[in-house]
Structures are given as C-alpha cells and as structure tokens.
Scaffold this active site. Structure first.
Site, PDB file in Angstrom:
ATOM      1  N   ARG A   1     -55.055  59.932  97.169  1.00  0.00           N
ATOM      2  CA  ARG A   1     -54.991  59.572  95.746  1.00  0.00           C
ATOM      3  C   ARG A   1     -55.120  60.783  94.840  1.00  0.00           C
ATOM      4  O   ARG A   1     -55.726  60.733  93.768  1.00  0.00           O
ATOM      5  CB  ARG A   1     -56.083  58.547  95.367  1.00  0.00           C
ATOM      6  CG  ARG A   1     -56.015  57.250  96.116  1.00  0.00           C
ATOM      7  CD  ARG A   1     -54.767  56.436  95.831  1.00  0.00           C
ATOM      8  NE  ARG A   1     -54.670  55.361  96.788  1.00  0.00           N
ATOM      9  CZ  ARG A   1     -54.049  55.459  97.978  1.00  0.00           C
ATOM     10  NH1 ARG A   1     -53.409  56.567  98.309  1.00  0.00           N
ATOM     11  NH2 ARG A   1     -54.020  54.447  98.799  1.00  0.00           N
TER      12      ARG A   1
ATOM     13  N   SER B   1     -57.919  49.710  92.406  1.00  0.00           N
ATOM     14  CA  SER B   1     -59.258  50.194  92.785  1.00  0.00           C
ATOM     15  C   SER B   1     -59.874  50.976  91.633  1.00  0.00           C
ATOM     16  O   SER B   1     -59.212  51.802  91.010  1.00  0.00           O
ATOM     17  CB  SER B   1     -59.166  51.117  94.001  1.00  0.00           C
ATOM     18  OG  SER B   1     -58.686  50.390  95.094  1.00  0.00           O
TER      19      SER B   1
ATOM     20  N   GLU C   1     -61.107  56.362  90.306  1.00  0.00           N
ATOM     21  CA  GLU C   1     -59.648  56.350  90.502  1.00  0.00           C
ATOM     22  C   GLU C   1     -59.005  55.931  89.178  1.00  0.00           C
ATOM     23  O   GLU C   1     -57.981  56.456  88.771  1.00  0.00           O
ATOM     24  CB  GLU C   1     -59.264  55.368  91.626  1.00  0.00           C
ATOM     25  CG  GLU C   1     -57.776  55.419  91.934  1.00  0.00           C
ATOM     26  CD  GLU C   1     -57.404  54.745  93.251  1.00  0.00           C
ATOM     27  OE1 GLU C   1     -58.205  54.784  94.218  1.00  0.00           O
ATOM     28  OE2 GLU C   1     -56.307  54.171  93.306  1.00  0.00           O
TER      29      GLU C   1
HETATM   30  C1  FAD Z   1     -53.195  45.073  91.096  1.00  0.00           C
HETATM   31  C2  FAD Z   1     -53.104  46.544  91.376  1.00  0.00           C
HETATM   32  C3  FAD Z   1     -53.119  46.996  92.680  1.00  0.00           C
HETATM   33  C4  FAD Z   1     -53.053  48.366  92.950  1.00  0.00           C
HETATM   34  N1  FAD Z   1     -53.065  48.782  94.252  1.00  0.00           N
HETATM   35  C5  FAD Z   1     -52.926  50.082  94.542  1.00  0.00           C
HETATM   36  C6  FAD Z   1     -52.869  50.541  95.904  1.00  0.00           C
HETATM   37  O1  FAD Z   1     -52.933  49.768  96.847  1.00  0.00           O
HETATM   38  N2  FAD Z   1     -52.723  51.873  96.121  1.00  0.00           N
HETATM   39  C7  FAD Z   1     -52.634  52.769  95.106  1.00  0.00           C
HETATM   40  O2  FAD Z   1     -52.475  53.966  95.368  1.00  0.00           O
HETATM   41  N3  FAD Z   1     -52.686  52.370  93.816  1.00  0.00           N
HETATM   42  C8  FAD Z   1     -52.829  51.064  93.507  1.00  0.00           C
HETATM   43  N4  FAD Z   1     -52.864  50.652  92.197  1.00  0.00           N
HETATM   44  C9  FAD Z   1     -52.810  51.653  91.134  1.00  0.00           C
HETATM   45  C10 FAD Z   1     -51.387  51.951  90.636  1.00  0.00           C
HETATM   46  O3  FAD Z   1     -50.469  51.069  91.223  1.00  0.00           O
HETATM   47  C11 FAD Z   1     -51.001  53.378  90.978  1.00  0.00           C
HETATM   48  O4  FAD Z   1     -51.963  54.335  90.547  1.00  0.00           O
HETATM   49  C12 FAD Z   1     -49.649  53.781  90.343  1.00  0.00           C
HETATM   50  O5  FAD Z   1     -49.314  55.054  90.831  1.00  0.00           O
HETATM   51  C13 FAD Z   1     -49.716  53.810  88.826  1.00  0.00           C
HETATM   52  O6  FAD Z   1     -48.437  54.127  88.311  1.00  0.00           O
HETATM   53  P1  FAD Z   1     -48.151  54.010  86.748  1.00  0.00           P
HETATM   54  O7  FAD Z   1     -46.735  54.353  86.509  1.00  0.00           O
HETATM   55  O8  FAD Z   1     -48.608  52.703  86.265  1.00  0.00           O
HETATM   56  O9  FAD Z   1     -49.075  55.195  86.187  1.00  0.00           O
HETATM   57  P2  FAD Z   1     -50.100  55.176  84.949  1.00  0.00           P
HETATM   58  O10 FAD Z   1     -51.222  54.256  85.271  1.00  0.00           O
HETATM   59  O11 FAD Z   1     -49.383  54.979  83.681  1.00  0.00           O
HETATM   60  O12 FAD Z   1     -50.622  56.697  85.018  1.00  0.00           O
HETATM   61  C14 FAD Z   1     -51.368  57.141  86.124  1.00  0.00           C
HETATM   62  C15 FAD Z   1     -51.387  58.684  86.106  1.00  0.00           C
HETATM   63  O13 FAD Z   1     -50.076  59.175  86.377  1.00  0.00           O
HETATM   64  C16 FAD Z   1     -49.686  60.105  85.362  1.00  0.00           C
HETATM   65  N5  FAD Z   1     -48.244  60.013  85.213  1.00  0.00           N
HETATM   66  C17 FAD Z   1     -47.487  58.921  84.920  1.00  0.00           C
HETATM   67  N6  FAD Z   1     -46.181  59.269  84.909  1.00  0.00           N
HETATM   68  C18 FAD Z   1     -46.122  60.591  85.194  1.00  0.00           C
HETATM   69  C19 FAD Z   1     -45.054  61.538  85.307  1.00  0.00           C
HETATM   70  N7  FAD Z   1     -43.773  61.205  85.114  1.00  0.00           N
HETATM   71  N8  FAD Z   1     -45.374  62.825  85.572  1.00  0.00           N
HETATM   72  C20 FAD Z   1     -46.672  63.211  85.763  1.00  0.00           C
HETATM   73  N9  FAD Z   1     -47.719  62.361  85.672  1.00  0.00           N
HETATM   74  C21 FAD Z   1     -47.431  61.080  85.394  1.00  0.00           C
HETATM   75  C22 FAD Z   1     -50.450  59.658  84.127  1.00  0.00           C
HETATM   76  O14 FAD Z   1     -50.552  60.728  83.196  1.00  0.00           O
HETATM   77  C23 FAD Z   1     -51.791  59.281  84.753  1.00  0.00           C
HETATM   78  O15 FAD Z   1     -52.525  60.468  85.011  1.00  0.00           O
HETATM   79  C24 FAD Z   1     -52.946  49.286  91.889  1.00  0.00           C
HETATM   80  C25 FAD Z   1     -52.894  48.826  90.564  1.00  0.00           C
HETATM   81  C26 FAD Z   1     -52.976  47.473  90.306  1.00  0.00           C
HETATM   82  C27 FAD Z   1     -52.914  47.006  88.885  1.00  0.00           C
END
Ligand code: FAD
Length: 266
Positions: free
Chosen positions: A141, A183, A253
C-alpha cells in the site's frame, strides 16, 4: 482554466465532505498548491480541505500499443476489467472489486492479498517523462511517487480468468457494505490492524454516526450522516489505545485532507 463543483458527501466513498470547486486538469496544466483526487475511495475530507484538483476525462482511456496495455490515470478499475475480458488479458481481474481510478491505485499500490497493481506494471508517464517500474520505490500500500501519474503501462499476458472474479468477489463478502474508505489503517508487519482494533475493544464502537464496523473492525463506516470530526475522533482513539496497549503506532491507510493539520500534497 476550468473548475467543477463536487459534493464530496456524495462523491467520496465514505460520504463525508463539503461541496468544493475542484480544478479540472487538462493537458498537464494544474495549480501546484492543489491536492489531486482520483475516485475519492481512500480519502476523508474535512469541512476545510486544501484546494483540490481532478484529472479530466481526457485521461480516461485504454489501448494496446507495442504489446503493452496503456491506461490513462483517470480510468476506473471496472473499465480496465471489461477491456481485459474483451481482449482476453490476464492479471487485472482483481480490479473488478477495487473501487478507484488507475492513478489512485498506483499511488496506493492498491490490491487484494498478493494481487497488487505494481505486479504487472511496466512504466508510468510522469511529469518528468516515462519512468520504468525498476526505478521506483514501492511496497505494501505504498509507492514513493511525489508526482502526478498521467498514464500507466502494463505488460500483457494472455488469458482472462472469469473464475478469478468469483474468488475476488468472495474475498469481499466478509467486508461491510456500509459507506467507508476501505481499510482505515495499514496492517502492521506480521499483524492485522483489525485484530489490534478489536483487542483494544473498539470493534463496533460508535462516535456519532461513525463506527469501527461490527463486521470488520478496520473498516471505519458511516452509518448515515457521519461527520469528519466523529471519524477523526475514532481514528485518533484507535491510534492512542493501540499504542498504549501494544506499543504499535498504527499507520493510516485512509488519507485525511484537512488544512487545519499537516497535509502532504501529491
Ligand atoms: C469499499 C472499499 C473497499 C476497498 N478495498 C480495498 C482493497 O481491498 N485494497 C486496496 O488496496 N484498497 C482498497 N480500497 C481503497 C481504494 O480502493 C484504493 O486506495 C484506490 O486505489 C483508491 O483510488 P482512487 O482513485 O479512489 O484514489 P483517491 O482516494 O482519490 O486518492 C488516493 C491517493 O491517490 C492519489 N492519486 C489519485 N490519482 C492520482 C494520480 N493520477 N497520480 C498520482 N496520485 C494520484 C491521491 O492524491 C491520494 O493520495 C477500498 C475502498 C473502498 C471504499
């Protein structure tokens, strides 16, 4: 220059946050004091977040070029899975149950168990140009990138496996359905954040409408109308108790975005 109004109490997966005018990035131009949001599945916004920005739809694309899978950073994981199914490409099935954009997944090195986005990554398109995976720092992560990801390139292996979809779906069945950001804490080495939260008697504990889920203690869930302050109180309580009882500093996280505290910009 364009902005769009986003209501984070709807857009963010945890359903908390104000309505914000967010800068929309086109052609790699953006304000350097703003924080980049992807799908907002891993963030908790205070009523006073920093300036925010998102990638425009021009960063939402998938193609195959020179034997590599080329994906724009704003592309949602579900779209990647559909593309891979259509083109019989293996190894991206785990994204079917992982909410977020490819940029957000790269930044978090998101994944399920041993399936992580970095596994089949070849290179990233960053501000400084293309960067090969070998020259990047990444782990559980975590990825050491401080730059915006515009595009990710992956190696291609044949053989989309539909039966893996069912395996990933079943991994999700023991997780809460309530609104959350996934998480709340990373698992400490050789331990589980959920086990520690349960051990300090916080499983199922509520603060206002926020709670550490009864189903999985490491999920901070919004039971309806939860607030930022309630969420942060629970996060701090867990950190404090786990530290007092086990000497372990839980690492968040979930990314807290609040101008009243230290905010690290992407
Ligand atoms: C129900 C649920 C279950 C989940 N289960 C898991 C799991 O099993 N495993 C897991 O790893 N995660 C899990 N997550 C968390 C989530 O799915 C991940 O962290 C995912 O990567 C978030 O992506 P996002 O586009 O929504 O990023 P955001 O939440 O919008 O941003 C997260 C981070 O990424 C950065 N970011 C976004 N886009 C870019 C880009 N283009 N360039 C550089 N940085 C960027 C942001 O600045 C921030 O630091 C879960 C979330 C939920 C709601």
């Amino acid at each position: 220059m364009s902005y769009k109004s986003i209501d984070f109490s709807q857009y963010a997966s945890i359903k908390i946050g104000p309505v914000v005018d967010v800068f929309v990035i086109e052609e790699e131009h953006y304000p350097h004091d703003a924080y980049l949001i992807g799908g907002a599945n891993n963030v908790l916004l205070s009523p006073t977040p920093p300036p925010l920005m998102v990638l425009s739809k021009t960063y939402d694309y998938i193609k195959i070029e020179n034997g590599r899978l080329i994906i724009g950073a704003a592309t949602p994981g579900g779209k990647v899975v559909s593309f891979c199914k259509r083109h019989n490409i293996a190894n991206f099935e785990f994204m079917a149950h992982l909410p977020g954009t490819v940029g957000g997944m790269v930044k978090m090195n998101a994944g399920l168990k041993e399936w992580e986005i970095f596994n089949h990554l070849y290179a990233l398109k960053l501000e400084s140009g293309y960067c090969l995976k070998e020259s990047m720092e990444y782990g559980y992560r975590y990825c050491g990138l401080e730059s915006i990801v515009w595009e990710a390139q992956f190696t291609i292996e044949e053989g989309f496996e539909a039966k893996r979809l069912e395996m990933f779906a079943s991994m999700r069945r023991n997780q809460p359905k309530a609104f959350s950001a996934g998480s709340c804490f990373k698992n400490p080495k050789d331990d589980y954040a959920g086990r520690l939260i349960e051990a300090v008697h916080l499983k199922g504990v509520r603060c206002g409408s926020m709670a550490f889920s009864e189903i999985h203690a490491n999920f901070l869930v919004n039971c309806g109308g939860g607030t930022f302050d309630d969420a942060l109180s629970l996060i701090r309580l867990a950190e404090q108790r786990v530290h007092e009882q086990f000497g372990i500093q839980l690492e968040r996280e979930i990314i807290v975005l609040d101008t009243r505290s230290d905010v690290k910009m992407t």
